[in-house]
Design a protein around this motif. Sequence first.
Motif, short mmCIF file in Angstrom:
data_model
loop_
_atom_site.label_atom_id
_atom_site.label_comp_id
_atom_site.label_asym_id
_atom_site.label_seq_id
_atom_site.Cartn_x
_atom_site.Cartn_y
_atom_site.Cartn_z
N TYR A 161 -21.71 6.97 -32.55
CA TYR A 161 -22.09 5.73 -31.88
C TYR A 161 -23.13 4.96 -32.69
O TYR A 161 -24.01 5.55 -33.32
N LYS A 162 -23.02 3.64 -32.66
CA LYS A 162 -23.99 2.79 -33.33
C LYS A 162 -25.26 2.68 -32.51
O LYS A 162 -25.23 2.68 -31.28
N THR A 163 -26.39 2.57 -33.21
CA THR A 163 -27.69 2.40 -32.57
C THR A 163 -28.22 1.01 -32.87
O THR A 163 -28.17 0.55 -34.02
N LYS A 164 -28.72 0.33 -31.84
CA LYS A 164 -29.28 -1.01 -31.99
C LYS A 164 -30.76 -1.00 -31.60
O LYS A 164 -31.14 -0.37 -30.60
N ASN A 165 -31.57 -1.71 -32.36
CA ASN A 165 -33.00 -1.82 -32.06
C ASN A 165 -33.26 -2.91 -31.03
O ASN A 165 -32.66 -3.99 -31.09
N LEU A 166 -34.17 -2.63 -30.10
CA LEU A 166 -34.60 -3.60 -29.11
C LEU A 166 -36.07 -3.95 -29.26
O LEU A 166 -36.47 -5.10 -29.16
N HIS A 167 -36.90 -2.94 -29.50
CA HIS A 167 -38.33 -3.14 -29.77
C HIS A 167 -38.80 -1.99 -30.64
O HIS A 167 -38.65 -0.82 -30.25
N ILE A 168 -39.36 -2.28 -31.79
CA ILE A 168 -39.85 -1.25 -32.69
C ILE A 168 -41.34 -1.48 -32.93
O ILE A 168 -41.75 -2.48 -33.54
N ILE A 222 -27.78 2.73 -27.47
CA ILE A 222 -26.52 3.20 -28.02
C ILE A 222 -25.42 2.22 -27.62
O ILE A 222 -25.30 1.85 -26.45
N GLU A 223 -24.63 1.81 -28.58
CA GLU A 223 -23.50 0.94 -28.28
C GLU A 223 -22.31 1.82 -27.93
O GLU A 223 -21.48 2.18 -28.77
N GLY A 224 -22.24 2.18 -26.67
CA GLY A 224 -21.21 3.09 -26.21
C GLY A 224 -20.46 2.53 -25.01
O GLY A 224 -21.10 2.05 -24.05
N TYR A 225 -19.13 2.60 -25.05
CA TYR A 225 -18.32 2.01 -23.99
C TYR A 225 -17.64 3.08 -23.14
O TYR A 225 -17.34 4.18 -23.61
N SER A 226 -17.38 2.72 -21.89
CA SER A 226 -16.69 3.60 -20.96
C SER A 226 -15.22 3.21 -20.85
O SER A 226 -14.84 2.07 -21.14
N GLU A 227 -14.43 4.16 -20.40
CA GLU A 227 -13.01 3.88 -20.22
C GLU A 227 -12.79 2.87 -19.11
O GLU A 227 -11.87 2.04 -19.17
#
Length: 428
Positions: A161-168, A222-227
Amino acid sequence: MKKTFFLSALLICCTIMTSFAQHFDQFFKDKTLRISYLHIGNATEETIQIDHFNEGGQWNGTRQYLIEPHNYGDLLLEVYDSLSNKLIFSRSYNCLFNEYRTTEPGQTQVASMEECINMPFPKNTVRLKFTTFDRKRNPSTLNISYFNPKETETSPMLKDYKTKNLHIGNKPEKAIDILFIPDGYAESDAKLMKADMKRFASYVMNCSPYKEMSKKVNIRYIEGYSEESGITQPQNNIYRKTLLNSTFNGLELDRYLICNGIWNMHEVADDAPYDVIVVICNTEKYGGAGFYNFYCTVYNHGDHPDYVIVHEMGHLIGGLADEYYTSEVTVQDFYPAGVEPVEPNLTTLVNFESKWVDQLESGTSIPTPPAKRGTPEYDKVGVYEGGGYVAKGVYRPSMHCTMHTIVYDDFCPVCKKALEEVLDYYSK
């Protein structure tokens, strides 16, 4: 004189910090070990069965303070170097199982629940000791096992899964790493998911004490999708196939939103640095849950999601207790008479000296009479009766607080201090 004292204190501090850094390098590799196990039993008996170990990437937790200072949880993992018998790592945390034990079904029916914990990867053989604490804080050893990095079978952690930053705010080892995982977002909900992750990050970072301590906080998702889109509601005969199998009606309480796939939750989280996990669920139904040093859940739409996420993170990060006493719950005798609660924002007056006595104004009555809204006393720290799901015998520090009332960004001074201490701990 003052300059000499300052330099001496600084030297002592640097020596301690160096000692802790050497402690990490002496006993651990810069990798993560995940322990996945089953927690099995009921109110009268329980055991832990380790199922598997996973070897992962960089250890992103604190390296300076590997022995947790606050044992707020009802479970404790202690890791000992097998040769010297030295305690080299510990982590305290809460889980759904110990709440289940206090429910009516939990008195007789055996449950088996997935649980997971991360630790730095040891260089040599270590002894793992799991201890549980009942509501009277009586300890019981559940499991003692050994992990030999040269012989114990481990599997690599998945990277999907890809990880995206929101606040670092800082690098992972110098901040608390909060990871959002979306659940119940289908691929058709991609724009909604992205917007929701940003919105919930703003809820956290615009709330005290996170906004004042922003350099000690990291938030990613996490950029994760459900069915399928949506969240399971068994009581309404609604079932959805989702990434984490989140569901309402946990412990037979309608609004209790829990994750049934704990092992999978950590598999999904593998790609990101994380200390704690927040599951953001795609549903308009009000609900949530929070477990100290483990995970929390929150619904994404409807009334008060800003309040719910910071409230549940109060449980997750600060080990804070619920201060309300009028809402429906399924737990029974959660704070027994004659026992001081471990949580920092409740007391039974058995050992109030260990709580917020230093934050009381001189002359404050103990217990403190209730104050009316709009009066100067209403905002003062006191010892107010009612909290921890009961109206009598348990006391809270404030007439109003995000742990007591549905109000966003209103942590009382006692709860705020507890959260600040945790953020400081992760940033060292």
